[in-house]
Design an enzyme around this catalytic site. Structure first.
Site, PDB file in Angstrom:
ATOM      1  CG  LEU A  27      35.956  23.048  58.487  1.00 53.49           C
ATOM      2  CD1 LEU A  27      34.751  24.593  57.751  1.00 53.49           C
ATOM      3  CD2 LEU A  27      35.582  23.302  59.474  1.00 53.49           C
ATOM      4  CG  HIS A  28      36.095  16.002  57.995  1.00 57.72           C
ATOM      5  ND1 HIS A  28      37.268  16.261  58.593  1.00 57.72           N
ATOM      6  CD2 HIS A  28      35.123  13.946  57.796  1.00 57.72           C
ATOM      7  CE1 HIS A  28      37.488  15.320  59.085  1.00 57.72           C
ATOM      8  NE2 HIS A  28      36.449  14.958  58.933  1.00 57.72           N
TER       9      HIS A  28
END
Ligand code: UD1
Length: 372
Positions: A206-207
Site C-alpha cells: 500500500l502506498h
C-alpha cells in the site's frame, strides 16, 4: 550510425521496465543506451537493491533529485535533465510509466526537439485526482512514439486523436524482467525465511496517497487487514511513505498486535518470490496488478478504478474497498480460475519488439532527414 538513446529510470516501478530494454539495447551494436537515474527513489532497498537484482549497472548520470512536493520534484528533474540532454544530445529519449520524472524528462526532451518514446503509453484511470493520470496525459500528448501494453491503450490514444502511426503495441515490459530473473526468484526462499508457508499467506502493498495519507482511510484499511489476518496470515513490505504514516498515527502497532508481519521494502527478487508463493495479494500498485495477472494469483486492488482494465477482464484482479476486503479475500481463495488468461503480448518478449520498432522508426527517421 549508432543511435544514442537516453533511458530514464526514476522510481521503483520504473526499474523493472527499464532493465529489459537496457539489456537488449546494450547487446545490439547499432544502439548506445545511456542510463539516467533521476533519484526520485533513493533508499538502498527502493533503488540499489532492485538495480542489482536486475543486473543494471551504475547509471551513467544520477540527477539526485530526491523527494519533495510534486512541483519541486518535477521541476528539479526538468532543471537537472535539461543540462544533460543539452550537452549529451540523444537521438531518442525513452521514458516509462507514469511517475513525475516520466513527464518531466519528456517535457524537456520535447522542447529540445529530441524524439521522445513513451513505454506503457495509453493507460487511463480517468481519475484526475491521481497524480499519475496527469503524468500519463502530459507524456502521451507530447511523445512522438507511443508504445502500448494492451489494446485499451491503443483505443484510449486513438479516442484522444493520436495518429495511429505514432502507436505500436509492444506488450508488457514488466514481465520481461520477471522472465529475465525467474530462476533467482524461484530459488530465493524469502517466504520460508520469514516463516511463511508457501500457498498459505497473503502479501500486502500500500502506498497510494488516497489510501495512506488520510487518517480515517488508513485506519479503515488497517482494521480490514487485521480482519483478513484472522483467516490468512499477511506479510506487508511497507513503502517509506506508508511507514511514516503508520508511525505517525500509531496504526502500525494495531497491525502488529493483529499479527500482520510488517517488513522493510524488499528487493525485486525477494518480493517476487513472496508473490509467486502467496495465496493472494492485496495491493494498490499498478505493476503488482499486472504481475499477479501474469502469474494467475488472486489480486485484490484497494482502489476505486484501475488504468489496467485487462487485469480485470482477462486476469485475476478485483477492485475492492476497506469494507469489502475481508469478504473478497475469502471469495478469492476459492474462486474458479479457468477464465483467467494472460493478455496478448504479455509474454516476456516485449523488449525485442521495442527494438524492432526502434529499428523500423530509425530507418524512417533517416529517410525523412535525407529527403529534407
Ligand atoms: C512514486 C510515484 C508512484 C509510484 C510510486 C512507487 C509519482 C507521482 N508517484 O510514489 O506513481 O507508484 O513511486 O513507489 O511519481 N521515500 C523514501 N525513500 C525513497 C523514496 C521515497 O523514504 O527512496 C519517502 C519520502 O518521504 C517521500 C515519500 O516516500 O516523500 C514518497 O515518495 P515519492 O517519490 O514522492 O512518491 P511515492 O509515493 O513513492
Amino acid at each position: 550510425m549508432t543511435q544514442h538513446i537516453h533511458l530514464v529510470a526514476a522510481a521503483r516501478p520504473n526499474f523493472m521496465k527499464i532493465a529489459p530494454l537496457w539489456h537488449a539495447l546494450s547487446a545490439a551494436p547499432e544502439f548506445a543506451p545511456v542510463l539516467i537515474h533521476t533519484g526520485q527513489h533513493y533508499d538502498a532497498n527502493m533503488s540499489d537493491a532492485i538495480f542489482a537484482d536486475l543486473g543494471l549497472p551504475q547509471p551513467d548520470y544520477h540527477l539526485g533529485v530526491g523527494s519533495g512536493s510534486h512541483a519541486e520534484q518535477t521541476g528539479g528533474v526538468m532543471i537537472a535533465y535539461e543540462k544533460i540532454a543539452a550537452t549529451d544530445r540523444p537521438d531518442w529519449l525513452i521514458v516509462v510509466g507514469d511517475v513525475n520524472s516520466t513527464a518531466a524528462c519528456a517535457m524537456v526532451a520535447a522542447k529540445l526537439c529530441f524524439t521522445v518514446i513513451h513505454l506503457e503509453a495509453g493507460l487511463r484511470s480517468r481519475d484526475r485526482r491521481m497524480p499519475e493520470e496527469i503524468n500519463r496525459l502530459v507524456t502521451d500528448a507530447i511523445a512522438d512514439v507511443l508504445w502500448t501494453p494492451s489494446p485499451d491503450g491503443d483505443e484510449n490514444l486513438i479516442a484522444e486523436g493520436v495518429d495511429p502511426a505514432r502507436i505500436t503495441r509492444v506488450g508488457n515490459i514488466m514481465l520481461d524482467s520477471f522472465e529475465l530473473v525467474r530462476p533467482a526468484i524461484e530459488a530465493a526462499g524469502t517466504a520460508g525465511s520469514l516463516g511463511l508457508t508457501p500457498g498459505g499467506y497473503g502479501v500486502v502493498t500500500l502506498h497510494r496517497p488516497s489510501n495512506v495519507d488520510e487518517d480515517h482511510q488508513l485506519e479503515a484499511l488497517v482494521d480490514a487487514l487485521a480482519a483478513v489476518q484472522q483467516r490468512l496470515p499477511l506479510v506487508f513490505p511497507v513503502h517509506p511513505r506508508t511507514a511514516v504514516r503508520l508511525d505517525a498515527t500509531g496504526l502500525g502497532g494495531r497491525l502488529d498486535r493483529a499479527g500482520v508481519k510488517r517488513v522493510a521494502p524488499q528487493g525485486y527478487v525477494a518480493f517476487m518470490n513472496l508473490v509467486t508463493q502467496s495465496a493472494a495479494v492485496i495491493t494498490d500498485s499498478g505493476g503488482v496488478q499486472e504481475e499477479t495477472t501474469y502469474l494467475g494469483i488472486p489480486c485484490l486492488t484497494l482502489r476505486e478504478n484501475t488504468e489496467r482494465p485487462v487485469t480485470i477482464t482477462h486476469g485475476s484482479n478485483r477492485l475492492v474497498t476497506a469494507a469489502t476486503l475481508s469478504r473478497e479475500v475469502a471469495e478469492a481463495l476459492t474462486m474458479p480460475r479457468e477464465g483467467w488468461r494472460r493478455p496478448g503480448l504479455w509474454d516476456g518478449r516485449t523488449a525485442a519488439r521495442c527494438l524492432d520498432d526502434l529499428r523500423r522508426r530509425s530507418g524512417l527517421l533517416a529517410e525523412a532527414r535525407s529527403a529534407a
